[in-house]
Design an enzyme around this catalytic site. Structure first.
Site, PDB file in Angstrom:
ATOM      1  N   ASP A   1      -7.798   3.601 -12.500  1.00 33.33           N
ATOM      2  CA  ASP A   1      -7.328   3.016 -13.774  1.00 33.33           C
ATOM      3  C   ASP A   1      -8.054   1.678 -13.883  1.00 33.33           C
ATOM      4  O   ASP A   1      -7.503   0.618 -13.631  1.00 33.33           O
ATOM      5  CB  ASP A   1      -5.796   2.853 -13.807  1.00 33.33           C
ATOM      6  CG  ASP A   1      -5.234   1.942 -12.724  1.00 33.33           C
ATOM      7  OD1 ASP A   1      -5.821   1.870 -11.621  1.00 33.33           O
ATOM      8  OD2 ASP A   1      -4.209   1.275 -12.968  1.00 33.33           O
TER       9      ASP A   1
ATOM     10  N   HIS B   1      -5.707  -4.922  -3.059  1.00 31.07           N
ATOM     11  CA  HIS B   1      -5.098  -3.596  -3.234  1.00 31.07           C
ATOM     12  C   HIS B   1      -6.148  -2.468  -3.182  1.00 31.07           C
ATOM     13  O   HIS B   1      -6.334  -1.830  -2.148  1.00 31.07           O
ATOM     14  CB  HIS B   1      -4.323  -3.534  -4.550  1.00 31.07           C
ATOM     15  CG  HIS B   1      -3.196  -4.520  -4.661  1.00 31.07           C
ATOM     16  ND1 HIS B   1      -2.213  -4.625  -3.703  1.00 31.07           N
ATOM     17  CD2 HIS B   1      -2.893  -5.444  -5.605  1.00 31.07           C
ATOM     18  CE1 HIS B   1      -1.352  -5.559  -4.054  1.00 31.07           C
ATOM     19  NE2 HIS B   1      -1.750  -6.070  -5.206  1.00 31.07           N
TER      20      HIS B   1
HETATM   21  O1  RIB Z   1       0.101  -2.407  -7.213  1.00 29.23           O
HETATM   22  C1  RIB Z   1      -1.281  -2.594  -7.193  1.00 29.23           C
HETATM   23  C2  RIB Z   1      -1.973  -1.515  -8.010  1.00 29.23           C
HETATM   24  O2  RIB Z   1      -1.586  -1.606  -9.378  1.00 29.23           O
HETATM   25  C3  RIB Z   1      -3.481  -1.584  -8.026  1.00 29.23           C
HETATM   26  O3  RIB Z   1      -3.985  -0.299  -8.045  1.00 29.23           O
HETATM   27  C4  RIB Z   1      -3.785  -2.278  -9.338  1.00 29.23           C
HETATM   28  O4  RIB Z   1      -5.076  -1.987  -9.810  1.00 29.23           O
HETATM   29  C5  RIB Z   1      -2.720  -1.711 -10.226  1.00 29.23           C
HETATM   30  O5  RIB Z   1      -3.123  -0.447 -10.673  1.00 29.23           O
HETATM   31 CA    CA Z   2      -5.595   0.311  -9.730  1.00 28.46          CA
END
Ligand code: RIB
Ligand code: CA
Length: 309
Positions: free
Chosen positions: A9, A240
């Site tokens: 995303d 992340h």
């Molecule tokens: O919680 C972190 C996630 O949420 C990551 O993938 C960030 O890009 C959002 O999609």
């Molecule tokens: Ca993400």
């Protein structure tokens, strides 16, 4: 060399994950499937195509996935919080240049389904809601016997969530999909907040990237600057989505324990990843859960990203 598909995303940390997967010699990037979350699915495809062109990887096909969660009747519109962290278009305070390329004419689901039927020696890394994968498993239940690997960024097993006390954003946006995938019996690795909040990207990384002077370096540096300002509001932030790609290259950076997992879909816990106590005895379908990470090694890897720019 790992043959890999990314399901993104494409907001800012997804963009950094994509850059690693597109440039690292240890990964053969077969394609990117797009999902909604930080942005709409169309914006995810737009950003992905644009970044792939900056990365000189116009050879990597991009596929549009489902535009909403399993239960939703309307296309997903990013929430205020997501727009704040990733910017109006998922690219901070800039709009990425439109790529002359278009997404492929077949859907993410069609692409992944035929790839999974053809090959079992690939890894799929998801960094958003797992709707594309879940839709496949629902329509083609025999694919739960697939021997390839799934790595997902999402969930928070031993730490609190980032949407509310319990839930992490990627799982929260489509708990039914996450439940379908986590209960499927596939070979799955979880990279949740348990590890992604233990490491950092720094302002000095953004500075170094911009100093490279290339269009890619300037773009990624400005994206990271925006992300730093809008996540913790400091000169450091969590890692992340890049962690999910780094796990594929360096599983030795992480400590894993196996657990049967599911997702809570009711009540205030909706969207929470939990241990499935019904399967604790049989221990069937265990998932490798990353519970610790060697911060020095992971941050050392990130400090070296400038070699791609
Ligand atoms: O919680 C972190 C996630 O949420 C990551 O993938 C960030 O890009 C959002 O999609
Ligand atoms: Ca993400």
């Amino acid at each position: 060399m790992v043959d890999l598909v990314l399901d993104l995303d494409t907001g800012i940390d997804d963009a950094i994950a994509l850059s690693i997967a597109a440039k690292d010699k240890g990964i053969n990037l077969l394609g990117v499937t797009c999902t909604y979350g930080n942005v709409t699915v169309e914006e995810s495809a737009y950003n992905t195509l644009s970044l792939l062109s900056l990365l000189h990887r116009e050879d990597v096909p991009v596929y549009i996935g489902r535009n909403r969660s399993l239960l939703s009747s309307s296309p997903y519109t990013p929430r205020e919080a997501g727009r704040k962290i990733h910017g109006k278009y998922g690219s901070g305070d800039i709009k990425l240049k439109e790529s002359p390329r278009k997404p492929e004419p077949i859907s993410a689901k069609a692409f992944l389904t035929s790839l999974m039927k053809e090959r079992e020696d690939i890894t799929i890394v998801t960094t958003g809601p797992m709707t594309n994968l879940a839709s496949i498993l629902i329509d083609e239940p025999s694919l739960s016997k697939w021997k390839g690997k799934i790595v997902f960024m999402g969930g928070a097993l031993t730490v609190r969530g980032n949407v509310n006390h319990f839930a992490e954003a990627n799982i929260y946006k489509d708990p039914e999909s996450a439940k379908t995938v986590l209960e499927s019996g596939l070979d799955i690795t979880m990279i949740g907040l348990d590890v992604t909040e233990r490491t950092r990207l720094y302002r000095k990384d953004a500075e170094k990237w911009k100093e490279k002077g290339s269009e890619l370096g300037l773009t990624l540096g400005s994206l990271l600057d925006y992300y730093l300002d809008n996540t913790l509001g400091m000169d450091e932030t969590y890692v992340h989505d890049p962690s999910a790609v780094i796990t594929v290259l360096h599983p030795e950076y992480f400590t894993f324990l196996p657990f049967p997992l599911t997702v809570e879909t009711e009540g205030i816990d909706r969207g929470r990843v939990i241990i499935d106590d019904k399967r604790l005895l049989s221990r069937k379908g265990e998932i490798k859960v990353a519970l610790d990470v060697n911060r020095r090694l992971l941050e050392g890897f990130l400090a070296d990203i400038e070699k791609y720019l």
